[in-house]
Design a protein around this motif. Structure first.
Motif, PDB file in Angstrom:
ATOM      1  N   PHE A 181       0.848  -1.190   0.000  1.00  0.00           N
ATOM      2  CA  PHE A 181       0.000   0.000   0.000  1.00  0.00           C
ATOM      3  C   PHE A 181       0.883   1.240   0.000  1.00  0.00           C
ATOM      4  O   PHE A 181       1.729   1.412   0.887  1.00  0.00           O
ATOM      5  CB  PHE A 181      -0.922   0.002   1.226  1.00  0.00           C
ATOM      6  CG  PHE A 181      -1.961  -1.088   1.162  1.00  0.00           C
ATOM      7  CD1 PHE A 181      -3.148  -0.884   0.473  1.00  0.00           C
ATOM      8  CD2 PHE A 181      -1.726  -2.328   1.743  1.00  0.00           C
ATOM      9  CE1 PHE A 181      -4.099  -1.892   0.380  1.00  0.00           C
ATOM     10  CE2 PHE A 181      -2.662  -3.351   1.657  1.00  0.00           C
ATOM     11  CZ  PHE A 181      -3.857  -3.127   0.974  1.00  0.00           C
ATOM     12  N   GLY A 182       0.679   2.105  -1.000  1.00  0.00           N
ATOM     13  CA  GLY A 182       1.494   3.315  -1.148  1.00  0.00           C
ATOM     14  C   GLY A 182       1.051   4.426  -0.215  1.00  0.00           C
ATOM     15  O   GLY A 182       0.064   4.285   0.527  1.00  0.00           O
ATOM     16  N   GLY A 183       1.768   5.539  -0.283  1.00  0.00           N
ATOM     17  CA  GLY A 183       1.580   6.649   0.657  1.00  0.00           C
ATOM     18  C   GLY A 183       0.152   7.158   0.782  1.00  0.00           C
ATOM     19  O   GLY A 183      -0.348   7.337   1.893  1.00  0.00           O
ATOM     20  N   THR A 184      -0.524   7.384  -0.366  1.00  0.00           N
ATOM     21  CA  THR A 184      -1.899   7.901  -0.247  1.00  0.00           C
ATOM     22  C   THR A 184      -2.843   6.801   0.231  1.00  0.00           C
ATOM     23  O   THR A 184      -3.852   7.091   0.879  1.00  0.00           O
ATOM     24  CB  THR A 184      -2.424   8.477  -1.583  1.00  0.00           C
ATOM     25  OG1 THR A 184      -1.901   7.709  -2.629  1.00  0.00           O
ATOM     26  CG2 THR A 184      -2.051   9.924  -1.758  1.00  0.00           C
ATOM     27  N   SER A 185      -2.499   5.547  -0.071  1.00  0.00           N
ATOM     28  CA  SER A 185      -3.355   4.428   0.359  1.00  0.00           C
ATOM     29  C   SER A 185      -3.308   4.227   1.872  1.00  0.00           C
ATOM     30  O   SER A 185      -4.136   3.506   2.430  1.00  0.00           O
ATOM     31  CB  SER A 185      -2.920   3.127  -0.323  1.00  0.00           C
ATOM     32  OG  SER A 185      -2.982   3.267  -1.714  1.00  0.00           O
ATOM     33  N   SER A 205       9.099   1.621  -1.926  1.00  0.00           N
ATOM     34  CA  SER A 205       8.276   0.571  -1.313  1.00  0.00           C
ATOM     35  C   SER A 205       7.759  -0.445  -2.343  1.00  0.00           C
ATOM     36  O   SER A 205       7.542  -1.612  -2.014  1.00  0.00           O
ATOM     37  CB  SER A 205       7.073   1.175  -0.590  1.00  0.00           C
ATOM     38  OG  SER A 205       7.518   1.984   0.455  1.00  0.00           O
ATOM     39  N   ASP A 206       7.552   0.014  -3.576  1.00  0.00           N
ATOM     40  CA  ASP A 206       7.155  -0.931  -4.638  1.00  0.00           C
ATOM     41  C   ASP A 206       8.252  -1.996  -4.782  1.00  0.00           C
ATOM     42  O   ASP A 206       7.971  -3.184  -4.936  1.00  0.00           O
ATOM     43  CB  ASP A 206       7.036  -0.217  -5.995  1.00  0.00           C
ATOM     44  CG  ASP A 206       6.046   0.916  -6.005  1.00  0.00           C
ATOM     45  OD1 ASP A 206       5.052   0.837  -5.265  1.00  0.00           O
ATOM     46  OD2 ASP A 206       6.268   1.892  -6.752  1.00  0.00           O
ATOM     47  N   TYR A 207       9.478  -1.504  -4.762  1.00  0.00           N
ATOM     48  CA  TYR A 207      10.630  -2.399  -4.917  1.00  0.00           C
ATOM     49  C   TYR A 207      10.679  -3.388  -3.747  1.00  0.00           C
ATOM     50  O   TYR A 207      10.909  -4.584  -3.938  1.00  0.00           O
ATOM     51  CB  TYR A 207      11.885  -1.527  -4.978  1.00  0.00           C
ATOM     52  CG  TYR A 207      13.168  -2.200  -5.399  1.00  0.00           C
ATOM     53  CD1 TYR A 207      13.170  -3.308  -6.231  1.00  0.00           C
ATOM     54  CD2 TYR A 207      14.404  -1.692  -4.995  1.00  0.00           C
ATOM     55  CE1 TYR A 207      14.373  -3.896  -6.631  1.00  0.00           C
ATOM     56  CE2 TYR A 207      15.602  -2.268  -5.382  1.00  0.00           C
ATOM     57  CZ  TYR A 207      15.576  -3.373  -6.200  1.00  0.00           C
ATOM     58  OH  TYR A 207      16.757  -3.946  -6.584  1.00  0.00           O
ATOM     59  N   ALA A 214       7.171   7.198 -15.293  1.00  0.00           N
ATOM     60  CA  ALA A 214       5.808   6.947 -14.804  1.00  0.00           C
ATOM     61  C   ALA A 214       5.907   6.563 -13.334  1.00  0.00           C
ATOM     62  O   ALA A 214       6.319   5.456 -12.985  1.00  0.00           O
ATOM     63  CB  ALA A 214       5.135   5.848 -15.621  1.00  0.00           C
ATOM     64  N   LYS A 215       5.517   7.480 -12.469  1.00  0.00           N
ATOM     65  CA  LYS A 215       5.783   7.329 -11.040  1.00  0.00           C
ATOM     66  C   LYS A 215       5.015   6.168 -10.423  1.00  0.00           C
ATOM     67  O   LYS A 215       5.294   5.745  -9.298  1.00  0.00           O
ATOM     68  CB  LYS A 215       5.387   8.643 -10.366  1.00  0.00           C
ATOM     69  CG  LYS A 215       5.930   8.815  -8.985  1.00  0.00           C
ATOM     70  CD  LYS A 215       5.319  10.022  -8.301  1.00  0.00           C
ATOM     71  CE  LYS A 215       5.613   9.994  -6.824  1.00  0.00           C
ATOM     72  NZ  LYS A 215       4.552  10.651  -6.064  1.00  0.00           N
ATOM     73  N   VAL A 216       4.045   5.659 -11.151  1.00  0.00           N
ATOM     74  CA  VAL A 216       3.169   4.639 -10.572  1.00  0.00           C
ATOM     75  C   VAL A 216       3.935   3.394 -10.098  1.00  0.00           C
ATOM     76  O   VAL A 216       3.490   2.719  -9.173  1.00  0.00           O
ATOM     77  CB  VAL A 216       2.016   4.310 -11.564  1.00  0.00           C
ATOM     78  CG1 VAL A 216       2.543   3.685 -12.840  1.00  0.00           C
ATOM     79  CG2 VAL A 216       0.944   3.465 -10.935  1.00  0.00           C
TER      80      VAL A 216
HETATM   81  P1  ADP Z   1       2.053   5.464  -4.172  1.00  0.00           P
HETATM   82  O1  ADP Z   1       2.194   6.430  -3.063  1.00  0.00           O
HETATM   83  O2  ADP Z   1       0.830   4.615  -4.086  1.00  0.00           O
HETATM   84  O3  ADP Z   1       3.299   4.677  -4.407  1.00  0.00           O
HETATM   85  P2  ADP Z   1       2.728   7.253  -6.327  1.00  0.00           P
HETATM   86  O4  ADP Z   1       2.320   8.670  -6.128  1.00  0.00           O
HETATM   87  O5  ADP Z   1       4.149   6.883  -6.119  1.00  0.00           O
HETATM   88  O6  ADP Z   1       1.767   6.346  -5.463  1.00  0.00           O
HETATM   89  O7  ADP Z   1       2.322   6.782  -7.797  1.00  0.00           O
HETATM   90  C1  ADP Z   1       0.990   6.927  -8.233  1.00  0.00           C
HETATM   91  C2  ADP Z   1       0.895   8.173  -9.101  1.00  0.00           C
HETATM   92  O8  ADP Z   1       1.659   7.968 -10.285  1.00  0.00           O
HETATM   93  C3  ADP Z   1      -0.499   8.452  -9.613  1.00  0.00           C
HETATM   94  O9  ADP Z   1      -1.245   9.208  -8.704  1.00  0.00           O
HETATM   95  C4  ADP Z   1      -0.242   9.190 -10.917  1.00  0.00           C
HETATM   96  O10 ADP Z   1      -0.405  10.578 -10.780  1.00  0.00           O
HETATM   97  C5  ADP Z   1       1.234   8.922 -11.223  1.00  0.00           C
HETATM   98  N1  ADP Z   1       1.434   8.396 -12.581  1.00  0.00           N
HETATM   99  C6  ADP Z   1       2.364   8.840 -13.455  1.00  0.00           C
HETATM  100  N2  ADP Z   1       2.288   8.184 -14.611  1.00  0.00           N
HETATM  101  C7  ADP Z   1       1.294   7.273 -14.490  1.00  0.00           C
HETATM  102  C8  ADP Z   1       0.744   6.292 -15.351  1.00  0.00           C
HETATM  103  N3  ADP Z   1       1.197   6.078 -16.589  1.00  0.00           N
HETATM  104  N4  ADP Z   1      -0.266   5.528 -14.874  1.00  0.00           N
HETATM  105  C9  ADP Z   1      -0.730   5.714 -13.630  1.00  0.00           C
HETATM  106  N5  ADP Z   1      -0.260   6.633 -12.778  1.00  0.00           N
HETATM  107  C10 ADP Z   1       0.752   7.409 -13.184  1.00  0.00           C
END
Ligand code: ADP
Ligand code: ASP
Ligand code: MG
Length: 476
Positions: free
Chosen positions: A13-17, A219-221, A274-276
């Motif tokens: 679960f990431g930061g906003t979750s 944390s994803d890693y 892509a930060k996701v």
């Molecule tokens: P978490 O805290 O859950 O790790 P992050 O903020 O690190 O979340 O990553 C999620 C964010 O990544 C999303 O809110 C979105 O704005 C951004 N993002 C950038 N590129 C993409 C993409 N291609 N698909 C989905 N999200 C993306």
């Protein structure tokens, strides 16, 4: 229904979750809802959103001699976490008291560490990692206590007991063999007893026990490393968007979820901004062929994105577009470079001596210039190192100059279906050309699932929207 064999799941679960009491409560519900389908579950948690930034800010201000800022941050973080605990855990209960006590201890430790940094006037990467680990350590405690309160046996586990890393503080790499051993010993045992370990994301420790971190967003890693070392059947990354999308939805509001992506496609996307997903996440799961899902904590009913070895390729299609900012493009140019062996090797040797990572390289076939892109914060050192290395060539004017353009961005179009489809590049450039956006350099990765273009930063958002709307949406 899954077969008996499919039973081990790692969820992160990431930061906003886990960024508020209600988000943590929602995340805990997700975990509890999976408990029957997945008898062995490991939860990995980030710090609450914004907390790591605050910890970094506190430590940097302390290093600059400011004695006030970190104390204010310690007080506000104590209050923030305390409020969450008071919202989530039953009053006057042992669980609540223990967690509150832990929070006070962690933030007192933060203040003490910042005080030392302030006295020394120096923040070492090692001290920085100990300080920034605090957000995850607190959150794992809160999350585990909440699961316990719901009647699920759970235990907070500090990843410094499990993930063994090298001593490259702030961007450490895991050591596979000891991590596997420790994961089996520390977590495997809990799983067999049907206890849900809640492990801190982001952090690890050296063999000597010094706390390290895996890089921002790491944390994803952590989840992928644990998935690999525990032979998990799947890894699920819970975040705040519906999955991996065709573009960052903050920039391209009509971006759509991509149901399936291959490891190489998502690797390319993550690498190019892509930060996701943290870019290093893919490696551990590729090696074992573990399916990785990206799902939305706030919309758990939809499947999200499945990332697997081979996704379906549709010839000619671009699946997603992404951008990475804060870059500079360095050019080494000179007519005397033509046909001279070793120039590229020496150039990149000099870059490596600065510890700078090269994101993209492009060399014109005339061999009169080499250009490459590095993060802007490293560019001055890189230029100096190349000038030193090439002092003789510069004096002889075989190399005319080494220079950089700042405020650059790399925009990358990704899709395995682009392989060997020449028309795709033309469509990409057409989309940008139509808006008068100048492409400064291009490169195509060897995996051929991405085409990268260097643009001026001010064109980035428009370029993303144009490629998205004209190329990706027109795939269909
Ligand atoms: P978490 O805290 O859950 O790790 P992050 O903020 O690190 O979340 O990553 C999620 C964010 O990544 C999303 O809110 C979105 O704005 C951004 N993002 C950038 N590129 C993409 C993409 N291609 N698909 C989905 N999200 C993306
Ligand atoms: N909390 C860490 C960060 O903000 C790690 C993560 O969220 O993945 O970078
Ligand atoms: Mg993240």
């Amino acid at each position: 229904m899954k077969s008996e064999k499919h039973s081990r799941l790692v969820m992160k679960f990431g930061g906003t979750s886990v960024g508020s009491a209600s988000a943590i409560s929602q995340a805990a519900e997700i975990v509890l809802a999976q408990a029957i389908a997945w008898p062995e579950m490991v939860v990995v948690v980030s710090a609450m959103s914004g907390v790591t930034d605050d910890l970094v800010r506190g430590s940097l201000s302390a290093a600059a001699g400011d004695t006030q800022t970190y104390q204010g941050i310690a007080a506000s973080l104590t209050e923030k976490h305390t409020r969450v605990v008071e919202d989530l855990l039953a009053p006057a209960g042992e669980l609540r008291d223990q967690v509150l006590h832990f929070i006070d201890r962690c933030l007192a430790e933060f203040s003490t560490l910042c005080h030392s940094v302030c006295v020394l006037g120096e923040l070492t990467p090692r001290a920085q990692d100990t300080i920034t680990s605090i957000g995850e350590r607190i959150n794992a405690r809160i999350f585990a206590a909440l699961l316990e309160q719901h009647g699920a046996e759970s235990q907070a586990v500090d990843a410094s007991e499990v993930i063994v890393t090298d001593d490259n503080f702030q961007n450490a790499s895991p050591l596979a063999i000891p991590t596997r051993e420790r994961a089996a010993a520390r977590l495997g045992k809990l799983l067999e007893q049907r206890v849900i370990p809640v492990v801190t994301g982001f952090i690890g420790a050296t063999t000597g026990g010094l706390i390290t971190t895996l890089g921002r967003g790491g944390s994803d890693y952590s989840a992928a490393i644990l998935g690999d070392c525990l032979d998990a059947d799947e890894v699920w990354i819970w975040t705040d968007v519906d999955g991996v999308m065709t573009a960052d939805p903050r920039v391209v509001p009509n971006a759509q979820v991509i149901p399936v992506l291959s490891y190489s496609e998502v690797g390319e996307l993550a690498y190019f901004g892509a930060k996701v997903l943290h870019p290093r996440t893919i490696r551990p799961v590729i090696d074992r062929g573990i399916p990785l899902w990206v799902k939305n904590t706030f919309n758990p009913g939809i499947p999200g994105t499945r990332i697997e070895r081979q996704s379906k390729e549709v010839t000619g299609t671009v699946k997603a577009v992404t951008a990475i900012k804060g870059l500079s493009m360095v050019t080494v140019e000179g007519r005397g470079m033509m046909g001279v062996p070793g120039i590229a090797a020496r150039t990149f040797g000099a870059v490596a001596s600065q510890g700078a990572s090269v994101l993209m390289i492009s060399q014109a076939s005339s061999e009169q210039s080499i250009c490459f892109v590095v993060p802007s914060e490293t560019v001055q050192g890189v230029i100096r190192a190349i000038e030193k290395e090439m002092a003789v060539e510069l004096a002889r004017q075989d190399i005319d100059r080494v220079w950089a353009m700042d405020d650059m961005v790399i925009v990358t179009a990704v899709g395995a279906g682009m392989r060997g489809t020449p028309g795709v590049a033309a469509r990409l450039f057409g989309a940008l050309g139509g808006k008068g956006i100048n492409v400064i350099a291009i490169a195509q990765g060897a995996s051929e699932c991405g085409v990268s273009m260097v643009l001026e930063a001010r064109d980035a958002a428009e370029a993303l929207r144009q490629i998205h709307d004209q190329v990706i949406m027109n795939n269909k």
